[in-house]
Design a protein around this motif. Structure first.
Motif, mmCIF file in Angstrom:
data_model
loop_
_atom_site.group_PDB
_atom_site.id
_atom_site.type_symbol
_atom_site.label_atom_id
_atom_site.label_comp_id
_atom_site.label_asym_id
_atom_site.label_seq_id
_atom_site.Cartn_x
_atom_site.Cartn_y
_atom_site.Cartn_z
ATOM 1 N N PHE A 58 33.897 43.890 50.004
ATOM 2 C CA PHE A 58 35.302 43.493 49.869
ATOM 3 C C PHE A 58 35.562 42.789 48.542
ATOM 4 O O PHE A 58 36.613 42.949 47.928
ATOM 5 N N LEU A 62 38.190 43.861 45.690
ATOM 6 C CA LEU A 62 39.201 42.909 45.245
ATOM 7 C C LEU A 62 39.197 42.757 43.723
ATOM 8 O O LEU A 62 40.243 42.594 43.104
ATOM 9 N N LYS A 63 38.001 42.856 43.095
ATOM 10 C CA LYS A 63 37.920 42.749 41.639
ATOM 11 C C LYS A 63 38.547 43.956 40.959
ATOM 12 O O LYS A 63 39.007 43.858 39.823
ATOM 13 N N VAL A 65 41.264 45.397 41.876
ATOM 14 C CA VAL A 65 42.725 45.328 41.965
ATOM 15 C C VAL A 65 43.255 44.607 40.731
ATOM 16 O O VAL A 65 42.777 43.532 40.370
#
Length: 179
Positions: A58, A62-63, A65
């Motif tokens: 996850f 997330l990085k 995005v």
């Protein structure tokens, strides 16, 4: 009367009835199902560990995005080519005569001041053949339908003077003396 009777029965032996109700044993609540109790699950170490654990998959998602925001371009108004709205430019001087000190000096076209309204209503009342709705509309830069409504629904006060004879009759009447 009925309220007094019902109040007597309602207040009869209130303290003893209240003590009896307070001293009763409270009913025990029904047992709850184990799965419905969230507070016991939150206390378990497995759930705490699962919540606090960082998931690498996850984190990498997330990085990836990236959010970019752009404001619309701002136009600077220099004021050289633009003018104010035409309604604000269209002003006319008021036609007040001897009441000039009582009112405003400039009024937008299509409107009249209070003193002008009283003046035109009085002029129309005194000389309706000369001061018609069309002439008033042209004189004060108004619409004819507005002037017709104004003349129909607004009427200035009329001052009535009593003849001198009635004043004498009133003053010559002597009140009777009480003995």
């Amino acid at each position: 009367m009925g309220g007094r009777v019902s109040r007597v029965f309602r207040n009869f032996n209130v303290e003893n009835r209240a003590r009896r109700e307070i001293s009763k044993e409270k009913p025990t609540p029904a047992p709850r199902h184990r799965t419905a109790r969230l507070d016991t699950m939150a206390d378990s170490p497995e759930i705490k560990e699962e919540v606090l654990k960082k998931d690498d998959r996850f984190l990498t998602l997330l990085k990836d995005v990236y959010v970019e925001s752009r404001d619309p371009p701002v136009r600077v108004k220099d004021g050289g080519g633009e003018h104010l709205p035409s309604k604000q430019e269209e002003k006319r001087l008021t036609k007040l005569g001897h009441l000039e000190a009582l009112d405003v000096k400039k009024v937008p076209k299509g409107k009249i001041s209070l003193v002008e309204a009283l003046t035109l209503l009085n002029n129309h009342k005194l000389q309706p053949q000369i001061w018609t709705a069309e002439k008033i509309a042209a004189e004060y830069s108004l619409e004819v339908k507005d002037v017709n409504s104004l003349l129909e629904f607004f009427i200035p006060f009329t001052v009535l003077e009593f003849p001198k004879e009635t004043k004498k009759a009133i003053t010559s009447h002597k009140p009777k003396k009480l003995t």
